[in-house]
Design a protein around this motif. Structure first.
Motif, PDB file in Angstrom:
ATOM      1  N   SER A 155     -42.830 -29.629  38.618  1.00  0.00           N
ATOM      2  CA  SER A 155     -41.798 -29.329  37.727  1.00  0.00           C
ATOM      3  C   SER A 155     -40.901 -27.862  38.682  1.00  0.00           C
ATOM      4  N   PRO A 289     -45.973 -27.277  25.943  1.00  0.00           N
ATOM      5  CA  PRO A 289     -45.431 -28.024  26.453  1.00  0.00           C
ATOM      6  C   PRO A 289     -43.930 -28.760  25.139  1.00  0.00           C
ATOM      7  N   GLN A 335     -39.633 -29.100  32.776  1.00  0.00           N
ATOM      8  CA  GLN A 335     -41.754 -28.791  33.130  1.00  0.00           C
ATOM      9  C   GLN A 335     -42.255 -29.782  31.617  1.00  0.00           C
ATOM     10  N   GLY A 336     -42.203 -29.590  30.036  1.00  0.00           N
ATOM     11  CA  GLY A 336     -41.842 -29.682  28.765  1.00  0.00           C
ATOM     12  C   GLY A 336     -42.227 -30.817  28.913  1.00  0.00           C
ATOM     13  N   ARG A 339     -44.497 -32.240  31.746  1.00  0.00           N
ATOM     14  CA  ARG A 339     -46.618 -31.821  31.187  1.00  0.00           C
ATOM     15  C   ARG A 339     -47.049 -32.922  29.951  1.00  0.00           C
ATOM     16  N   MET A 340     -45.964 -32.913  29.388  1.00  0.00           N
ATOM     17  CA  MET A 340     -46.513 -33.844  28.175  1.00  0.00           C
ATOM     18  C   MET A 340     -45.853 -35.644  28.836  1.00  0.00           C
TER      19      MET A 340
END
Length: 419
Positions: A155, A289, A335-336, A339-340
């Motif tokens: 990210s 996330p 980044q959320g 990561r999800m």
């Protein structure tokens, strides 16, 4: 594909220390490659006004130059994005980095829009091949003692790289002789050095059959990641579209709002966005996330409003404030969403899933930018910017709705699972 996992020596054994040092060096190298690739992608941004003045280019031509890179990168991701899952990370990275260095040489020698577009096409092909391979290599090197480090690096490295690229190019424009040559020569040397370094680090993935079959254009996401990507997808579209606007037309927007501003101010507006994005990714690294993606979606709306207020007389502070908020949104959502999406991937799906994520991202970055360039050509930059900002805000609202529905479903499912 299975990751190469030789039997680990006992802790404290010299072999264990050597293995740890090697993995750390590989991780740092792959991170630097990802950052350098994105630095090279943003390096032309401060140079666009120079190209416009020197070659009398229109705003539409500039967005075509920008999007030639993005669209070719998309094609590369669709065809060779999963190649390193079959051939291994090292051969794909070495080949892509050599081509990337060649594209820098072409950019340094460009003498018109045609040559610039051709160089960006070559750069896009190399970057598409390398980003999914480098990102997958980072996932291969995940340390169970530091869970989430690889996803965080995937990210933060791209946005940090974009910030470094635009800052370095802006400084070179201001202080270096022949700025349209110097920045690309330096990048060519860096990519050549990285290609050599890759040959000295261990391979992190075994070869397996199906390399030729994987070259057929395809876009596949395993079921374990599909729902997450669909949930966050609208937010990804919104923030990458904003990034594309600031990267391609940000310098022109600065010139429109403040005609007397120094040329460096045009490049620094995109630096503001990418630096804010990198800081946000780091700050929110321990935030859930879903929460990060929701907060980022909320930031898009005031970012669009601030940008528009700059056009209404608030001037450069509003434009830079809008860019900073857009960067916060970019960092939080990207980044959320990553990561999800990467949370429950099997090893053999890593490069393929990263390729799908980048396809969505760069499609969102390039096509709206071309539309904005065409609208600028016919209706003016002010009108195009207004339409772009409103569209980004509407996409953010849709993303927030999708995230809210997803959260509600997760809560309902958790409630039903209670004894």
């Amino acid at each position: 594909m299975s990751t190469v996992t030789p039997r680990a020596p006992a802790p404290g054994h010299p072999g264990a220390r050597t293995q740890t040092a090697t993995r750390t060096a590989s991780f740092v190298l792959d991170t630097s490659i990802l950052a350098a690739l994105l630095a090279a992608s943003s390096a032309p941004t401060p140079l666009y006004p120079h190209y416009q003045d020197a070659w009398n280019l229109s705003a539409l031509t500039i967005t075509v130059v920008f999007s030639a890179y993005s669209l070719t990168l998309l094609l590369a991701l669709l065809t060779v994005g999963a190649l390193s899952d079959h051939l291994g990370r090292r051969p794909v990275l070495v080949g892509a980095l050599v081509v990337e260095a060649a594209s820098m040489v072409l950019l340094a020698s460009a003498d018109g829009a045609g040559a610039l577009i051709a160089a960006r096409i070559l750069q896009g092909a190399a970057t598409g091949a390398a980003t999914s391979a480098a990102g997958a290599a980072l996932l291969d090197l995940e340390d169970h003692r530091r869970p989430g480090r690889s996803a965080l690096t995937n990210s933060i490295a791209p946005v940090a790289g974009m910030a470094a690229g635009v800052l370095a190019a802006t400084l070179l424009v201001r202080f270096a002789p022949a700025p349209t040559v110097t920045v690309y020569v330096l990048l060519a040397v860096l990519f050549t050095a990285q290609a050599i370094a890759v040959t000295f680090v261990p391979e992190t993935a075994h070869r397996h059959a199906g390399a030729l079959r994987s070259l057929r254009p395809q876009l596949a996401v395993p079921p374990s990641a599909r729902r997450a990507l669909l949930t966050a997808g609208t937010g990804v579209v919104a923030i990458w579209a904003l990034g594309g606007f600031y990267s391609s037309l940000g310098p022109a927007l600065v010139r429109l709002v403040a005609p007397g501003a120094p040329q460096a101010a045009g490049g620094m507006v995109f630096f503001t966005l990418t630096a804010a994005a990198a800081l946000t990714v780091w700050t929110l690294r321990r935030t859930a996330p879903h929460t990060a993606a929701t907060g980022g979606g909320l930031a898009v709306i005031p970012a669009a409003a601030l940008t528009l207020s700059g056009l209404q007389g608030a001037g450069l502070p509003a434009v830079y404030g809008g860019a900073a908020l857009a960067g916060i949104a970019f960092g939080a959502v990207s980044q959320g969403a990553l990561r999800m999406t990467l949370a429950s991937l099997d090893e053999q799906d890593r490069a393929m899933t990263l390729a799908a994520y980048y396809v969505l991202s760069y499609l969102s970055m390039s096509l709206p930018a071309i539309a904005a360039g065409a609208a600028t050509q016919h209706y003016g930059l002010g009108t195009a910017a207004h339409a772009y900002a409103v569209a980004a805000a509407l996409l953010a609202v849709a993303a927030l709705a999708a995230l809210a529905v997803s959260q509600r479903r997760a809560a309902h499912s958790a409630h039903n699972d209670l004894p």
